[in-house]
Design a protein around this motif. Structure first.
Motif, mmCIF file in Angstrom:
data_model
loop_
_atom_site.group_PDB
_atom_site.id
_atom_site.type_symbol
_atom_site.label_atom_id
_atom_site.label_comp_id
_atom_site.label_asym_id
_atom_site.label_seq_id
_atom_site.Cartn_x
_atom_site.Cartn_y
_atom_site.Cartn_z
ATOM 1 N N LYS A 78 17.285 2.159 -0.368
ATOM 2 C CA LYS A 78 16.663 0.893 -0.744
ATOM 3 C C LYS A 78 15.305 0.769 -0.075
ATOM 4 O O LYS A 78 15.128 1.157 1.071
ATOM 5 C CB LYS A 78 17.554 -0.279 -0.369
ATOM 6 C CG LYS A 78 18.795 -0.364 -1.210
ATOM 7 C CD LYS A 78 19.496 -1.670 -1.011
ATOM 8 C CE LYS A 78 20.677 -1.725 -1.963
ATOM 9 N NZ LYS A 78 21.314 -3.028 -1.922
ATOM 10 N N ASP A 79 14.364 0.207 -0.819
ATOM 11 C CA ASP A 79 13.030 -0.052 -0.296
ATOM 12 C C ASP A 79 13.121 -1.194 0.715
ATOM 13 O O ASP A 79 13.753 -2.219 0.456
ATOM 14 C CB ASP A 79 12.083 -0.419 -1.444
ATOM 15 C CG ASP A 79 10.654 -0.547 -0.992
ATOM 16 O OD1 ASP A 79 10.313 -0.013 0.083
ATOM 17 O OD2 ASP A 79 9.852 -1.186 -1.716
ATOM 18 N N GLU A 80 12.501 -1.025 1.870
ATOM 19 C CA GLU A 80 12.582 -2.021 2.933
ATOM 20 C C GLU A 80 11.894 -3.327 2.562
ATOM 21 O O GLU A 80 12.344 -4.406 2.931
ATOM 22 C CB GLU A 80 11.982 -1.465 4.225
ATOM 23 C CG GLU A 80 12.771 -0.313 4.796
ATOM 24 C CD GLU A 80 12.094 0.285 6.016
ATOM 25 O OE1 GLU A 80 11.080 -0.264 6.466
ATOM 26 O OE2 GLU A 80 12.591 1.305 6.506
ATOM 27 N N GLU A 81 10.782 -3.231 1.832
ATOM 28 C CA GLU A 81 10.010 -4.432 1.500
ATOM 29 C C GLU A 81 10.645 -5.236 0.374
ATOM 30 O O GLU A 81 10.818 -6.439 0.472
ATOM 31 C CB GLU A 81 8.581 -4.050 1.127
ATOM 32 C CG GLU A 81 7.793 -3.466 2.275
ATOM 33 C CD GLU A 81 6.413 -3.035 1.835
ATOM 34 O OE1 GLU A 81 6.019 -3.332 0.696
ATOM 35 O OE2 GLU A 81 5.730 -2.393 2.640
ATOM 36 N N SER A 82 10.978 -4.557 -0.727
ATOM 37 C CA SER A 82 11.479 -5.281 -1.895
ATOM 38 C C SER A 82 13.001 -5.341 -1.952
ATOM 39 O O SER A 82 13.553 -6.189 -2.649
ATOM 40 C CB SER A 82 10.948 -4.642 -3.177
ATOM 41 O OG SER A 82 11.463 -3.325 -3.310
ATOM 42 N N GLY A 83 13.693 -4.445 -1.279
ATOM 43 C CA GLY A 83 15.138 -4.429 -1.294
ATOM 44 C C GLY A 83 15.741 -3.768 -2.528
ATOM 45 O O GLY A 83 16.935 -3.769 -2.720
ATOM 46 N N GLU A 84 14.877 -3.202 -3.385
ATOM 47 C CA GLU A 84 15.352 -2.532 -4.590
ATOM 48 C C GLU A 84 15.618 -1.059 -4.298
ATOM 49 O O GLU A 84 15.044 -0.482 -3.375
ATOM 50 C CB GLU A 84 14.308 -2.652 -5.705
ATOM 51 C CG GLU A 84 14.077 -4.065 -6.171
ATOM 52 C CD GLU A 84 13.014 -4.129 -7.267
ATOM 53 O OE1 GLU A 84 12.535 -3.071 -7.695
ATOM 54 O OE2 GLU A 84 12.680 -5.246 -7.674
ATOM 55 N N GLU A 85 16.470 -0.456 -5.140
ATOM 56 C CA GLU A 85 16.758 0.965 -4.983
ATOM 57 C C GLU A 85 15.542 1.787 -5.407
ATOM 58 O O GLU A 85 14.876 1.487 -6.393
ATOM 59 C CB GLU A 85 17.958 1.365 -5.837
ATOM 60 C CG GLU A 85 19.254 0.786 -5.355
ATOM 61 C CD GLU A 85 20.444 1.231 -6.192
ATOM 62 O OE1 GLU A 85 20.237 1.937 -7.185
ATOM 63 O OE2 GLU A 85 21.567 0.871 -5.831
#
Length: 133
Positions: A78-85
């Motif tokens: 998961k991307d740390e900034e957006s929380g998306e995979e």
């Protein structure tokens, strides 16, 4: 100055990859990496050339495909900034879209050049007396 290489029908590894995707009518945003990698490696096995620079470009793309294939087998990140995979194919998709745009623009410019060659222009025939004015 960069020299472009052209094989039979493909001008490089991205051209081959784009051909494989378009031939199978695959959505460029949802590339099945396993089948595309298999087809790409199959083409590379049949590629006969003595040019090491050209082969290295194709090998780099093959390793990129294998790297993406391996990252898709790992647990999702998961991307740390957006929380998306994070999709491991995203960078490759961006490169393919940019390459496709450039290829279409090049074709459009070639068509414009071809149309421009059909125009004839008349040389000006101004009398010498009026030429200075």
């Amino acid at each position: 100055m960069e020299i472009s290489y052209k094989l039979e029908r493909f001008e490089g590894p991205l051209d081959l990859l784009l051909y494989l995707i378009e031939r199978d009518r695959i959505d460029i945003y949802d590339i099945p990496i396993v089948s595309i990698t298999e087809q790409y490696l199959n083409y590379m096995n049949h590629l006969e050339t003595d040019d090491l620079d050209l082969m290295s470009e194709f090998i780099v793309m093959a390793t990129t495909l294998l790297d993406i294939k391996a990252r898709m087998l790992l647990p999702k990140v998961k991307d740390e900034e957006s929380g998306e995979e994070v999709d491991p194919r995203a960078e490759l998709v961006e490169r393919l879209i940019e390459y496709k745009k450039c290829k279409l623009m090049a074709r459009e410019l070639a068509d414009m050049e071809f149309d421009g060659e059909r125009h004839l222009y008349k040389e000006p025939n101004i009398p010498k007396e009026v030429h200075n004015y």
